[in-house]
Design an enzyme around this catalytic site. Structure first.
Site, PDB file in Angstrom:
ATOM      1  N   ASN A   9      42.461  35.009  36.192  1.00  0.00           N
ATOM      2  CA  ASN A   9      41.497  34.463  37.263  1.00  0.00           C
ATOM      3  C   ASN A   9      40.458  34.264  36.766  1.00  0.00           C
ATOM      4  OD1 ASN A   9      39.903  34.262  39.416  1.00  0.00           O
ATOM      5  ND2 ASN A   9      40.410  36.167  40.194  1.00  0.00           N
ATOM      6  N   LYS A  11      37.470  32.915  37.874  1.00  0.00           N
ATOM      7  CA  LYS A  11      36.437  33.216  38.849  1.00  0.00           C
ATOM      8  C   LYS A  11      35.366  32.134  38.748  1.00  0.00           C
ATOM      9  CE  LYS A  11      37.637  38.185  39.096  1.00  0.00           C
ATOM     10  NZ  LYS A  11      37.038  39.474  39.272  1.00  0.00           N
ATOM     11  N   HIS A  91      41.752  37.133  47.699  1.00  0.00           N
ATOM     12  CA  HIS A  91      41.230  37.962  46.473  1.00  0.00           C
ATOM     13  C   HIS A  91      39.955  38.834  47.210  1.00  0.00           C
ATOM     14  CE1 HIS A  91      38.752  39.400  43.130  1.00  0.00           C
ATOM     15  NE2 HIS A  91      39.972  39.080  42.605  1.00  0.00           N
ATOM     16  N   GLU A  93      37.097  39.493  46.327  1.00  0.00           N
ATOM     17  CA  GLU A  93      35.853  38.822  46.534  1.00  0.00           C
ATOM     18  C   GLU A  93      35.733  37.997  47.496  1.00  0.00           C
ATOM     19  OE1 GLU A  93      35.807  37.995  42.186  1.00  0.00           O
ATOM     20  OE2 GLU A  93      35.788  39.915  41.802  1.00  0.00           O
ATOM     21  N   GLU A 161      45.497  44.938  43.915  1.00  0.00           N
ATOM     22  CA  GLU A 161      44.222  45.172  43.053  1.00  0.00           C
ATOM     23  C   GLU A 161      43.502  45.994  43.668  1.00  0.00           C
ATOM     24  OE1 GLU A 161      43.102  41.637  40.456  1.00  0.00           O
ATOM     25  OE2 GLU A 161      42.639  41.067  42.317  1.00  0.00           O
ATOM     26  N   GLY A 167      36.881  44.934  37.524  1.00  0.00           N
ATOM     27  CA  GLY A 167      35.555  44.648  36.948  1.00  0.00           C
ATOM     28  C   GLY A 167      34.919  45.904  36.518  1.00  0.00           C
ATOM     29  N   SER A 205      40.631  45.431  35.864  1.00  0.00           N
ATOM     30  CA  SER A 205      40.405  45.918  34.550  1.00  0.00           C
ATOM     31  C   SER A 205      41.685  46.151  33.822  1.00  0.00           C
ATOM     32  CB  SER A 205      39.681  47.319  34.483  1.00  0.00           C
ATOM     33  OG  SER A 205      38.572  47.123  35.507  1.00  0.00           O
ATOM     34  N   GLY A 226      41.113  39.431  35.337  1.00  0.00           N
ATOM     35  CA  GLY A 226      39.725  38.736  35.332  1.00  0.00           C
ATOM     36  C   GLY A 226      39.044  38.436  34.205  1.00  0.00           C
TER      37      GLY A 226
END
Ligand code: PGA
Length: 249
Positions: A9, A11, A91, A93, A161, A167, A205, A226
């Site tokens: 991903n 992003k 997701h 985010e 996730e 992250g 992560s 990510g």
């Protein structure tokens, strides 16, 4: 057995200068057996990512409608035309930054299916929910409300996730990952005829350093990655780690 999948991903990262990384990842993917490699670049790069065989091009979101007065949005048929075969949906985010709720995510999943795209449905608890012992309750609600009827191993992948692991360099304890994935497998199997075969990815992560031990866990069929998906140097070892995962019941 569920298919093994590594999804990158990107992003909101990646200008054309990053395309050589995609070429390297696609080259490596040819030698990684038994694993599908998905790359979700920004839409601006999607047609060029789609030129590479060996990897599955993906989008990161879509609107639930096929067309209409929705300035700035992109529909699933548009993304399919741009080369997407899969879409990351729900997701955390998107849920946090764009206030997406389960019902909207379900609409997007239906739109993706309608355009012939496979959905990577993302679910995950926040740190407060985790500390409150509410992980399974939150995931069960998200899974029930954001995954519509009709999910199959061909049209759906589920990515778990923990929001607080994305992250941050934090990885959930291995026994906890295994317990959550077992629960997700059981719930999918109870609800859908072929639910037990839906691929279950872990995300947050995931790196070259921790991938092998995460992939050793039962019911972990791959990862949604990510930061470590942005360069072949970090991503290819994760692809290789999944290829080396032994068979399990
Ligand atoms: P990360 O992101 O690997 O950078 O933690 C994972 C994701 O958000 O899908």
């Amino acid at each position: 057995m569920a298919a093994r999948i590594i999804a990158g991903n990107w992003k909101m990262n990646g200008l054309a200068a990053a395309l050589p990384e995609v070429a390297r990842i696609a080259d490596a993917a040819h030698d990684v057996t038994g694993v599908e490699t998905v790359i979700a670049p920004p839409v601006t790069l999607l047609p060029r990512v789609a030129r590479h065989d060996g990897i599955t091009p993906a989008a990161q979101d879509c609107h639930a409608a096929d067309a209409g007065a929705h300035t700035g949005d992109l529909s699933a048929p548009m993304l399919a035309e741009a080369g997407a075969r899969t879409e990351i949906l729900g997701h955390s985010e998107r849920r946090a930054n764009h206030a997406e709720r389960d019902v909207q995510v379900a609409g997007k999943v239906r739109a993706a299916w309608g355009a012939g795209l496979r959905a990577i449905l993302c679910i995950g608890e926040t740190e407060a929910q985790y500390r409150g012992g509410r992980t399974v309750e939150v995931l069960a609600r998200q899974l029930a409300a954001s995954l519509p009827e009709g999910a199959t191993p061909e049209n759906t992948i589920v990515a778990y996730e923990p929001v607080w692991a994305i992250g941050t360099g934090i990885t959930l304890r291995e026994d906890e990952i295994e317990r959550v994935h077992r629960t997700l497998r059981d719930r999918l199997a109870a609800r859908f005829a072929q639910g037990a075969e839906v691929s279950l990815l872990y995300g947050g992560s995931v790196s070259a350093e921790n991938a092998a031990s995460i992939f050793a866990l039962r019911n972990v069929d791959g990862a949604l990655v990510g930061g470590a998906s942005l360069t072949a140097g970090k991503f290819v070892p994760i692809m290789n780690a999944l290829a080396e995962k032994g068979a399990y019941a």
